[in-house]
Design an enzyme around this catalytic site. Structure first.
Site, PDB file in Angstrom:
ATOM      1  N   CYS A 316       0.787  -1.526   0.193  1.00  0.00           N
ATOM      2  CA  CYS A 316       0.040  -0.009   0.222  1.00  0.00           C
ATOM      3  C   CYS A 316       1.031   1.267  -0.087  1.00  0.00           C
ATOM      4  O   CYS A 316       0.334   2.132  -0.721  1.00  0.00           O
ATOM      5  CB  CYS A 316      -0.928  -0.130   1.471  1.00  0.00           C
ATOM      6  N   CYS A 525      14.420   4.134  -4.163  1.00  0.00           N
ATOM      7  CA  CYS A 525      13.400   4.266  -3.684  1.00  0.00           C
ATOM      8  C   CYS A 525      12.993   4.135  -2.530  1.00  0.00           C
ATOM      9  O   CYS A 525      13.841   4.407  -1.934  1.00  0.00           O
ATOM     10  CB  CYS A 525      13.125   2.665  -4.358  1.00  0.00           C
TER      11      CYS A 525
END
Ligand code: ZN
Length: 590
Positions: A316, A525
């Site tokens: 998520c 990232c």
């Protein structure tokens, strides 16, 4: 000439009128204080009975009760201290304890209830659902006698726990090892901002117990492990999979098969969600559909889509999720549990072996369902010759299974530690390479020299670092390393070598992406998984060829222009860098 009337009274004092007025005032002076006294008497006698008076009433009821029992009165009515006035905050502050249990007051046998298994309070609480002919009193009693374990008190678990508690599941277990965080609250609505840092299972129990005091709720504030599963799963009738990672899904599946429990399974990501019931009525288990742990890039076919919706922890965080997507699926999971527990299993999607798929952005038909395959005879846990007979000897390492383990390995020299990058970014001015807000990091870091050697040595080498951010554009837009290049992982994996080379060079006149050689690209990232995947591909495309050219003096080509470059993976991602920043609000991450 006009005639004038004489003044009233003819100019004389009207003694009769004055006497009447005096009598009226006297009567009023006599009556009003008595009325005030009378009213205050009424008010004082309308107060809540004192503790002693309540005890007196209860003792009286007890005497009546004993007397009635001797008369074999069969019909009873519950009267609690609460009905006699209750315990309020003042009583609690004064140390008054609530009376445990209910006292029974005998009544004349003119009334009978449909079932002695439901109390008056339960009938009142569940009345609107137990009048449904499909459920009835018998179904409500089945719910009361059921026990359900909800694994995961997050976006899916929030509505599941709330609705199961409200519906009167007799024993509700809630398991979660994580703590509530602010980033959870848009979808995990069972928690609140004041409970940030509190264990999610405990927080969920508090909310549910406020909703329904008639049921038993057990909080298991631990992650699901093989030993925990062996101890807890056998205690419950039905399991609800509200987890967000494949390790927990496989472990819960194996426990469900070994202990013969049906599982209501849900998943949600982005605007979508899925729902199915497995290990139910001789149907397939999770491994029957997914024999191997899913790879995050395997999204082909309906099963692949389920894989895509159930990647490793933090899905998520990376993919994004609208709060109502897990909310929708969670409510439907609760519905399936109520049908399975309430004697309406024939109406469960598990009985028809179907999976419901939801797409919140599909205007034509957001819901559709597909029929699933039947049991797989070769299944490792529920097949004809299962290889898994215990949670302890499973071939999978349930705890360590995560997407990072599915990614290609990198040599140790291809990694950069977060403290090294944080130190480098801190010591260079924002115009060169820095975070959106200048972070404050410890001035001396142990591994700084190692980092300088890795990226070329000396200050000149540090100046040649270029940061490549492989997060999705929406994440990059919120905050990023200043002057970094956004090259999302999907593009790195799908674009050709020439396209990627053009992106790395950057537009003409922009030095971004094309620093002087030798150059080190630090690929970042959020958590370090996607960057690891990106570094693996970029090294395959450019670095080895450049190394070969350097060694063999071969002919120059597209790759030759990147000669001498290295691609380094930021271990732990920007979240790890953020832990070196104080205050953390200076570096917001989504
Ligand atoms: Zn199976």
């Amino acid at each position: 000439m006009s005639s004038a009337s004489p003044p009233p009274g003819g100019g004389k004092v009207n003694w009769e009128l004055w006497i009447l007025r005096a009598v009226g005032v006297g009567v009023a002076l006599y009556i009003v204080p008595r009325w005030v006294h009378f009213l205050s008497f009424l008010v004082s006698n309308s107060r809540r009975p004192s503790r002693e008076e309540q005890q007196l009433v209860l003792r009286s009821l007890s005497i009546l009760e004993d007397h009635a029992r001797s008369k074999e009165a069969s019909i009873t009515h519950q009267i609690t201290l609460e009905e006699l006035g209750g315990i309020d905050e003042q009583d609690t502050a004064a140390g008054v304890e609530p009376v445990s249990g209910a006292r029974e007051m005998p009544m004349a046998p003119f009334w009978t209830s449909g079932s002695s298994a439901l109390s008056s309070a339960e009938v009142e609480l569940y009345g609107r659902q137990l009048i449904l002919p499909q459920l009835g009193v018998a179904g409500q009693v089945r719910l009361k006698e059921s026990s359900v374990l909800v694994v995961g008190a997050g976006g899916l678990g929030s509505p599941v726990c709330l609705y199961l508690a409200a519906a009167g599941i007799g024993r509700l277990g809630i398991m979660d090892g994580d703590a509530v965080a602010m980033t959870n609250l848009h979808r995990q609505v069972i928690h609140n901002a004041a409970r940030c840092g509190t264990n999610k299972a405990i927080s969920a129990k508090q909310t549910c117990q406020h909703l329904n005091k008639q049921i038993r709720i057990d909080a298991h504030d631990t992650p699901l492990t093989p030993s925990v599963a062996e101890r807890v799963v056998p205690q419950y009738d039905v399991l609800v999979d509200c987890t967000d990672n494949p390790a927990a899904r496989y472990l819960l599946n194996d426990a469900a098969v070994l202990f013969n429990k049906p599982v209501v399974c849900g998943s949600a990501l982005r605007w979508e969600g899925q729902l199915w019931v497995y290990n139910y009525r001789s149907g397939p288990c999770y491994r029957c559909l997914h024999p191997q742990p899913p790879h995050r890039l395997d999204q082909s076919g309906p099963e692949g889509l389920f894989n895509a919706l159930s990647p490793g922890g933090g899905a998520c965080d990376m993919e994004g999720v609208i709060g109502t997507a897990p909310g929708t699926i969670g409510v439907m999971q609760a519905m399936e549990v109520l049908k399975v527990c309430g004697g309406l299993g024939d109406h469960s999607i598990g009985a028809s072996n179907r999976m419901v798929m939801y797409d919140g952005l599909d205007a034509e038909g957001p819901f559709r369902s597909i029929r699933l395959r039947t049991k797989r005879p070769t299944c490792a846990v529920c097949g004809d010759h299962p290889s898994i007979s215990s949670l302890q000897d499973s071939p999978d390492d349930y705890i360590d299974m995560c997407p990072a383990d599915l990614l290609p390995p990198l040599p140790p020299s291809a990694h950069v530690k977060p403290s090294q990058l944080a130190s480098h970014l801190h010591r260079h001015p924002p115009s060169e390479a820095n975070l959106s807000a200048p972070p404050r990091v410890p001035p001396i870091l142990q591994d700084d020299n190692t980092y300088q050697q890795q990226v070329g040595g000396g200050d000149g080498g540090l100046g040649a670092v270029s940061v490549v951010d492989v997060r999705p554009s929406a994440h990059y837009a919120v905050s990023h390393v200043r002057h970094s290049l956004n090259l999302p992982i999907d593009q790195i994996l799908s674009q050709s070598k020439e396209e990627l080379l053009a992106r790395l060079r950057g537009p003409r006149g922009n030095n971004r992406g094309a620093p002087p050689s030798p150059v080190s690209y630090v690929v970042v990232c959020r958590r370090g998984n996607d960057s690891r995947l990106a570094v693996s591909k970029l090294r395959d495309l450019f670095q080895e060829e450049a190394d070969d050219d350097q060694g063999g003096g071969g002919e120059g080509g597209e790759g030759r222009e990147e000669k001498g470059c290295t691609f380094l993976n930021l271990q732990g991602g920007l979240e790890a860098v953020r832990r070196n920043v104080e205050p953390t609000e200076a570096m917001p991450l989504v």
